[in-house]
Design a protein around this motif. Sequence first.
Motif, PDB file in Angstrom:
ATOM      1  N   LEU A 166       0.989  -1.310  -0.071  1.00 20.46           N
ATOM      2  CA  LEU A 166       0.039   0.053   0.066  1.00 20.46           C
ATOM      3  C   LEU A 166       0.836   1.178  -0.058  1.00 20.46           C
ATOM      4  O   LEU A 166       0.514   2.323  -0.565  1.00 20.46           O
ATOM      5  CB  LEU A 166      -0.829   0.032   1.254  1.00 20.46           C
ATOM      6  N   ALA A 167       2.292   1.198   0.372  1.00 15.00           N
ATOM      7  CA  ALA A 167       2.963   2.405   0.462  1.00 15.00           C
ATOM      8  C   ALA A 167       3.341   2.793  -1.183  1.00 15.00           C
ATOM      9  O   ALA A 167       3.257   4.066  -1.410  1.00 15.00           O
ATOM     10  CB  ALA A 167       4.378   2.113   0.953  1.00 15.00           C
ATOM     11  N   PHE A 168       3.120   2.088  -1.971  1.00 13.94           N
ATOM     12  CA  PHE A 168       3.215   2.267  -3.431  1.00 13.94           C
ATOM     13  C   PHE A 168       1.945   2.622  -4.005  1.00 13.94           C
ATOM     14  O   PHE A 168       1.763   3.390  -5.033  1.00 13.94           O
ATOM     15  CB  PHE A 168       3.851   1.197  -4.452  1.00 13.94           C
ATOM     16  N   ILE A 169       0.700   2.064  -3.624  1.00 15.64           N
ATOM     17  CA  ILE A 169      -0.809   2.213  -4.383  1.00 15.64           C
ATOM     18  C   ILE A 169      -1.274   3.477  -3.612  1.00 15.64           C
ATOM     19  O   ILE A 169      -1.973   4.271  -4.201  1.00 15.64           O
ATOM     20  CB  ILE A 169      -1.300   0.960  -3.928  1.00 15.64           C
TER      21      ILE A 169
ATOM     22  N   LEU B  65       8.444   4.520   3.724  1.00 22.62           N
ATOM     23  CA  LEU B  65       7.938   4.788   2.312  1.00 22.62           C
ATOM     24  C   LEU B  65       6.403   5.214   2.321  1.00 22.62           C
ATOM     25  O   LEU B  65       6.433   6.277   1.192  1.00 22.62           O
ATOM     26  CB  LEU B  65       7.854   3.378   1.436  1.00 22.62           C
ATOM     27  N   SER B  66       5.683   4.976   2.979  1.00 17.88           N
ATOM     28  CA  SER B  66       4.401   5.663   2.978  1.00 17.88           C
ATOM     29  C   SER B  66       4.389   6.990   3.395  1.00 17.88           C
ATOM     30  O   SER B  66       3.755   7.867   2.792  1.00 17.88           O
ATOM     31  CB  SER B  66       3.345   4.910   3.791  1.00 17.88           C
ATOM     32  N   ILE B  67       5.179   7.569   4.542  1.00 15.76           N
ATOM     33  CA  ILE B  67       5.279   8.806   4.928  1.00 15.76           C
ATOM     34  C   ILE B  67       5.828   9.805   3.758  1.00 15.76           C
ATOM     35  O   ILE B  67       5.538  10.789   3.386  1.00 15.76           O
ATOM     36  CB  ILE B  67       5.918   8.733   6.117  1.00 15.76           C
ATOM     37  N   VAL B  68       6.957   9.037   3.203  1.00  8.57           N
ATOM     38  CA  VAL B  68       7.536   9.739   1.971  1.00  8.57           C
ATOM     39  C   VAL B  68       6.905   9.784   0.811  1.00  8.57           C
ATOM     40  O   VAL B  68       6.668  11.307   0.258  1.00  8.57           O
ATOM     41  CB  VAL B  68       8.865   9.126   1.653  1.00  8.57           C
TER      42      VAL B  68
ATOM     43  N   TYR C 116       3.257  13.339  -2.634  1.00  4.82           N
ATOM     44  CA  TYR C 116       2.103  13.462  -3.099  1.00  4.82           C
ATOM     45  C   TYR C 116       1.380  14.919  -2.608  1.00  4.82           C
ATOM     46  O   TYR C 116       1.018  15.632  -3.514  1.00  4.82           O
ATOM     47  CB  TYR C 116       1.143  12.577  -2.683  1.00  4.82           C
ATOM     48  N   LEU C 117       1.649  15.319  -1.561  1.00  2.00           N
ATOM     49  CA  LEU C 117       0.861  16.457  -0.917  1.00  2.00           C
ATOM     50  C   LEU C 117       1.742  17.596  -1.704  1.00  2.00           C
ATOM     51  O   LEU C 117       1.301  18.737  -1.724  1.00  2.00           O
ATOM     52  CB  LEU C 117       0.958  16.704   0.441  1.00  2.00           C
ATOM     53  N   ALA C 118       3.175  17.622  -1.680  1.00  2.00           N
ATOM     54  CA  ALA C 118       3.856  18.650  -2.406  1.00  2.00           C
ATOM     55  C   ALA C 118       3.727  18.811  -3.700  1.00  2.00           C
ATOM     56  O   ALA C 118       3.509  19.895  -4.342  1.00  2.00           O
ATOM     57  CB  ALA C 118       5.384  18.241  -2.237  1.00  2.00           C
ATOM     58  N   LEU C 119       3.206  17.772  -4.452  1.00  2.00           N
ATOM     59  CA  LEU C 119       2.871  17.555  -5.833  1.00  2.00           C
ATOM     60  C   LEU C 119       1.373  18.448  -5.894  1.00  2.00           C
ATOM     61  O   LEU C 119       1.198  19.172  -6.868  1.00  2.00           O
ATOM     62  CB  LEU C 119       2.764  16.374  -6.323  1.00  2.00           C
ATOM     63  N   VAL C 120       0.716  18.383  -4.994  1.00  2.00           N
ATOM     64  CA  VAL C 120      -0.948  18.738  -5.043  1.00  2.00           C
ATOM     65  C   VAL C 120      -0.583  20.156  -4.880  1.00  2.00           C
ATOM     66  O   VAL C 120      -1.167  21.013  -5.554  1.00  2.00           O
ATOM     67  CB  VAL C 120      -1.925  18.032  -4.035  1.00  2.00           C
ATOM     68  N   ALA C 121       0.151  20.376  -3.834  1.00  2.00           N
ATOM     69  CA  ALA C 121       0.279  21.867  -3.501  1.00  2.00           C
ATOM     70  C   ALA C 121       1.023  22.780  -4.765  1.00  2.00           C
ATOM     71  O   ALA C 121       0.469  23.966  -5.042  1.00  2.00           O
ATOM     72  CB  ALA C 121       1.343  22.140  -2.424  1.00  2.00           C
TER      73      ALA C 121
END
Length: 89
Positions: free
Chosen positions: A29-32, A64-67, A72-77
Amino acid sequence: MTETTSAPAVQGAVQDPQANTLAIVGFILAFIAPPIGIVVSAIATSKAGKAGFDSKLAKWGLGLSIVFTVLYLALVAAGIWAAMAVPTM
C-alpha cells in the motif's frame, strides 16, 4: 541397515502471522495508496513490537508511505499554486 538422522530444530523467534501479513499489505500500500499504507504499516509495527520481534518490512512500509504521502502533498500543492498563477482573461 539404514540410519536416519534428523536435523536439529532451529530455535528462533516465532513471528505473529497476522503482523507479518499486515507488514506485507502495508508495504504494498505504500506504493498504491500511501496514506492507507501509513495506517496499516503502523499497526503492523505495533503488533510486531508487542509480539517481541522486529519487523523491518513494516518499518520500510511505514517510511515509504510517509515519504510518498509528503511527495504527493507537495505535488498537489505545486499544482494548486500553478493553477492560481495562471492569469485570467
